[in-house]
Design a protein around this motif. Structure first.
Motif, PDB file in Angstrom:
ATOM      1  N   LYS A 169       0.829  -1.204   0.000  1.00  0.00           N
ATOM      2  CA  LYS A 169       0.000   0.000   0.000  1.00  0.00           C
ATOM      3  C   LYS A 169       0.867   1.259   0.000  1.00  0.00           C
ATOM      4  O   LYS A 169       0.449   2.307  -0.447  1.00  0.00           O
ATOM      5  N   SER A 170       2.091   1.147   0.521  1.00  0.00           N
ATOM      6  CA  SER A 170       2.934   2.326   0.649  1.00  0.00           C
ATOM      7  C   SER A 170       4.095   2.393  -0.348  1.00  0.00           C
ATOM      8  O   SER A 170       4.626   3.452  -0.613  1.00  0.00           O
ATOM      9  N   VAL A 171       4.480   1.239  -0.901  1.00  0.00           N
ATOM     10  CA  VAL A 171       5.597   1.187  -1.845  1.00  0.00           C
ATOM     11  C   VAL A 171       5.107   0.509  -3.117  1.00  0.00           C
ATOM     12  O   VAL A 171       4.397  -0.487  -3.054  1.00  0.00           O
ATOM     13  N   GLU A 172       5.511   1.039  -4.249  1.00  0.00           N
ATOM     14  CA  GLU A 172       5.062   0.461  -5.515  1.00  0.00           C
ATOM     15  C   GLU A 172       5.635  -0.943  -5.707  1.00  0.00           C
ATOM     16  O   GLU A 172       6.776  -1.221  -5.354  1.00  0.00           O
ATOM     17  N   GLY A 173       4.824  -1.812  -6.244  1.00  0.00           N
ATOM     18  CA  GLY A 173       5.279  -3.153  -6.554  1.00  0.00           C
ATOM     19  C   GLY A 173       4.748  -4.203  -5.604  1.00  0.00           C
ATOM     20  O   GLY A 173       3.978  -3.919  -4.692  1.00  0.00           O
ATOM     21  N   GLU A 174       5.188  -5.447  -5.856  1.00  0.00           N
ATOM     22  CA  GLU A 174       4.761  -6.579  -5.033  1.00  0.00           C
ATOM     23  C   GLU A 174       5.852  -6.937  -4.042  1.00  0.00           C
ATOM     24  O   GLU A 174       7.038  -6.803  -4.333  1.00  0.00           O
ATOM     25  N   TRP A 175       5.422  -7.408  -2.895  1.00  0.00           N
ATOM     26  CA  TRP A 175       6.339  -7.801  -1.823  1.00  0.00           C
ATOM     27  C   TRP A 175       5.969  -9.197  -1.357  1.00  0.00           C
ATOM     28  O   TRP A 175       4.821  -9.619  -1.459  1.00  0.00           O
ATOM     29  N   TYR A 176       6.935  -9.886  -0.828  1.00  0.00           N
ATOM     30  CA  TYR A 176       6.740 -11.227  -0.299  1.00  0.00           C
ATOM     31  C   TYR A 176       6.841 -11.146   1.212  1.00  0.00           C
ATOM     32  O   TYR A 176       7.896 -10.857   1.761  1.00  0.00           O
ATOM     33  N   ARG A 177       5.727 -11.359   1.884  1.00  0.00           N
ATOM     34  CA  ARG A 177       5.657 -11.281   3.342  1.00  0.00           C
ATOM     35  C   ARG A 177       5.913 -12.668   3.907  1.00  0.00           C
ATOM     36  O   ARG A 177       5.255 -13.626   3.532  1.00  0.00           O
ATOM     37  N   VAL A 178       6.854 -12.758   4.833  1.00  0.00           N
ATOM     38  CA  VAL A 178       7.192 -14.027   5.481  1.00  0.00           C
ATOM     39  C   VAL A 178       6.644 -13.977   6.895  1.00  0.00           C
ATOM     40  O   VAL A 178       6.855 -13.003   7.625  1.00  0.00           O
ATOM     41  N   GLY A 179       5.926 -15.021   7.283  1.00  0.00           N
ATOM     42  CA  GLY A 179       5.325 -15.067   8.610  1.00  0.00           C
ATOM     43  C   GLY A 179       5.394 -16.453   9.215  1.00  0.00           C
ATOM     44  O   GLY A 179       5.828 -17.416   8.576  1.00  0.00           O
ATOM     45  N   VAL A 180       4.951 -16.515  10.459  1.00  0.00           N
ATOM     46  CA  VAL A 180       4.925 -17.781  11.195  1.00  0.00           C
ATOM     47  C   VAL A 180       3.594 -17.898  11.916  1.00  0.00           C
ATOM     48  O   VAL A 180       3.171 -16.985  12.626  1.00  0.00           O
ATOM     49  N   GLY A 181       2.950 -19.021  11.722  1.00  0.00           N
ATOM     50  CA  GLY A 181       1.845 -19.434  12.568  1.00  0.00           C
ATOM     51  C   GLY A 181       0.484 -18.846  12.322  1.00  0.00           C
ATOM     52  O   GLY A 181       0.283 -17.899  11.583  1.00  0.00           O
ATOM     53  N   SER A 182      -0.420 -19.484  13.018  1.00  0.00           N
ATOM     54  CA  SER A 182      -1.809 -19.089  13.102  1.00  0.00           C
ATOM     55  C   SER A 182      -2.226 -19.439  14.526  1.00  0.00           C
ATOM     56  O   SER A 182      -2.351 -20.611  14.865  1.00  0.00           O
ATOM     57  N   PHE A 183      -2.374 -18.419  15.356  1.00  0.00           N
ATOM     58  CA  PHE A 183      -2.601 -18.630  16.783  1.00  0.00           C
ATOM     59  C   PHE A 183      -3.966 -18.097  17.186  1.00  0.00           C
ATOM     60  O   PHE A 183      -4.292 -16.944  16.902  1.00  0.00           O
ATOM     61  N   LYS A 184      -4.731 -18.915  17.863  1.00  0.00           N
ATOM     62  CA  LYS A 184      -6.040 -18.483  18.357  1.00  0.00           C
ATOM     63  C   LYS A 184      -5.891 -17.515  19.518  1.00  0.00           C
ATOM     64  O   LYS A 184      -6.715 -16.640  19.710  1.00  0.00           O
ATOM     65  N   ASP A 185      -4.830 -17.698  20.281  1.00  0.00           N
ATOM     66  CA  ASP A 185      -4.608 -16.903  21.486  1.00  0.00           C
ATOM     67  C   ASP A 185      -3.450 -15.933  21.263  1.00  0.00           C
ATOM     68  O   ASP A 185      -2.350 -16.332  20.871  1.00  0.00           O
ATOM     69  N   LEU A 186      -3.670 -14.662  21.541  1.00  0.00           N
ATOM     70  CA  LEU A 186      -2.661 -13.632  21.358  1.00  0.00           C
ATOM     71  C   LEU A 186      -1.389 -13.925  22.146  1.00  0.00           C
ATOM     72  O   LEU A 186      -0.283 -13.673  21.667  1.00  0.00           O
ATOM     73  N   LYS A 187      -1.513 -14.508  23.332  1.00  0.00           N
ATOM     74  CA  LYS A 187      -0.309 -14.731  24.152  1.00  0.00           C
ATOM     75  C   LYS A 187       0.659 -15.704  23.484  1.00  0.00           C
ATOM     76  O   LYS A 187       1.859 -15.559  23.603  1.00  0.00           O
ATOM     77  N   TRP A 188       0.161 -16.692  22.720  1.00  0.00           N
ATOM     78  CA  TRP A 188       1.061 -17.631  22.035  1.00  0.00           C
ATOM     79  C   TRP A 188       1.760 -16.941  20.868  1.00  0.00           C
ATOM     80  O   TRP A 188       2.927 -17.203  20.588  1.00  0.00           O
ATOM     81  N   ALA A 189       1.049 -16.056  20.204  1.00  0.00           N
ATOM     82  CA  ALA A 189       1.667 -15.287  19.119  1.00  0.00           C
ATOM     83  C   ALA A 189       2.775 -14.404  19.683  1.00  0.00           C
ATOM     84  O   ALA A 189       3.866 -14.308  19.103  1.00  0.00           O
ATOM     85  N   LEU A 190       2.525 -13.771  20.818  1.00  0.00           N
ATOM     86  CA  LEU A 190       3.536 -12.908  21.445  1.00  0.00           C
ATOM     87  C   LEU A 190       4.742 -13.718  21.916  1.00  0.00           C
ATOM     88  O   LEU A 190       5.889 -13.266  21.783  1.00  0.00           O
ATOM     89  N   ARG A 191       4.511 -14.906  22.419  1.00  0.00           N
ATOM     90  CA  ARG A 191       5.633 -15.764  22.836  1.00  0.00           C
ATOM     91  C   ARG A 191       6.457 -16.216  21.626  1.00  0.00           C
ATOM     92  O   ARG A 191       7.677 -16.277  21.689  1.00  0.00           O
ATOM     93  N   THR A 192       5.784 -16.521  20.539  1.00  0.00           N
ATOM     94  CA  THR A 192       6.494 -16.914  19.321  1.00  0.00           C
ATOM     95  C   THR A 192       7.303 -15.739  18.794  1.00  0.00           C
ATOM     96  O   THR A 192       8.452 -15.901  18.371  1.00  0.00           O
ATOM     97  N   LYS A 193       6.727 -14.560  18.829  1.00  0.00           N
ATOM     98  CA  LYS A 193       7.441 -13.342  18.417  1.00  0.00           C
ATOM     99  C   LYS A 193       8.735 -13.195  19.204  1.00  0.00           C
ATOM    100  O   LYS A 193       9.804 -12.951  18.649  1.00  0.00           O
ATOM    101  N   GLU A 194       8.658 -13.360  20.501  1.00  0.00           N
ATOM    102  CA  GLU A 194       9.835 -13.226  21.363  1.00  0.00           C
ATOM    103  C   GLU A 194      10.856 -14.329  21.074  1.00  0.00           C
ATOM    104  O   GLU A 194      12.057 -14.081  21.061  1.00  0.00           O
ATOM    105  N   THR A 195      10.393 -15.536  20.834  1.00  0.00           N
ATOM    106  CA  THR A 195      11.296 -16.645  20.500  1.00  0.00           C
ATOM    107  C   THR A 195      12.038 -16.367  19.194  1.00  0.00           C
ATOM    108  O   THR A 195      13.252 -16.586  19.104  1.00  0.00           O
ATOM    109  N   LEU A 196      11.334 -15.876  18.196  1.00  0.00           N
ATOM    110  CA  LEU A 196      11.961 -15.533  16.917  1.00  0.00           C
ATOM    111  C   LEU A 196      13.035 -14.459  17.105  1.00  0.00           C
ATOM    112  O   LEU A 196      14.116 -14.535  16.534  1.00  0.00           O
ATOM    113  N   ARG A 197      12.728 -13.481  17.924  1.00  0.00           N
ATOM    114  CA  ARG A 197      13.677 -12.405  18.180  1.00  0.00           C
ATOM    115  C   ARG A 197      14.902 -12.910  18.935  1.00  0.00           C
ATOM    116  O   ARG A 197      16.043 -12.615  18.576  1.00  0.00           O
TER     117      ARG A 197
END
Length: 99
Positions: A57-85
């Motif tokens: 939306k902000s830069v012209e062209g296509e981008w490839y977004r890399v992600g991890v997971g599908s979490f029902k609970d926000l706390k597991w997503a936040l823990r995964t974020k911290e683990t990745l970091r």
């Protein structure tokens, strides 16, 4: 069940579930870079790593977004974020709700 139980992903077409949370790891202008990052995440044990092509939306062209997971609970997503970091697999991971 383990704390970080994840859905397996054996193909690059894995996608997080609408309404759940995912952790965005990086964005690349090159598919090759996204595939490389995807491989590194899977080797590190993140079997639910994925990438998808999006128009920016902000830069012209296509981008490839890399992600991890599908979490029902926000706390597991936040823990995964911290683990990745902590494992230096992402510099500034972002948790977002899949919409």
């Amino acid at each position: 069940k383990t704390l970080f139980e994840r859905k397996p992903a054996s193909a690059n077409d894995y996608a997080p579930v609408y309404g759940e949370y995912t952790v965005l790891v990086a964005s690349y202008s090159s598919e090759d870079e996204a595939v490389s990052k995807l491989g590194a995440l899977r080797v590190a044990g993140f079997d639910d790593a994925y990438f998808k092509k999006e128009k920016s939306k902000s830069v012209e062209g296509e981008w490839y977004r890399v992600g991890v997971g599908s979490f029902k609970d926000l706390k597991w997503a936040l823990r995964t974020k911290e683990t990745l970091r902590k494992k230096s697999l992402a510099v500034t991971p972002i948790v977002r709700k899949v919409e």
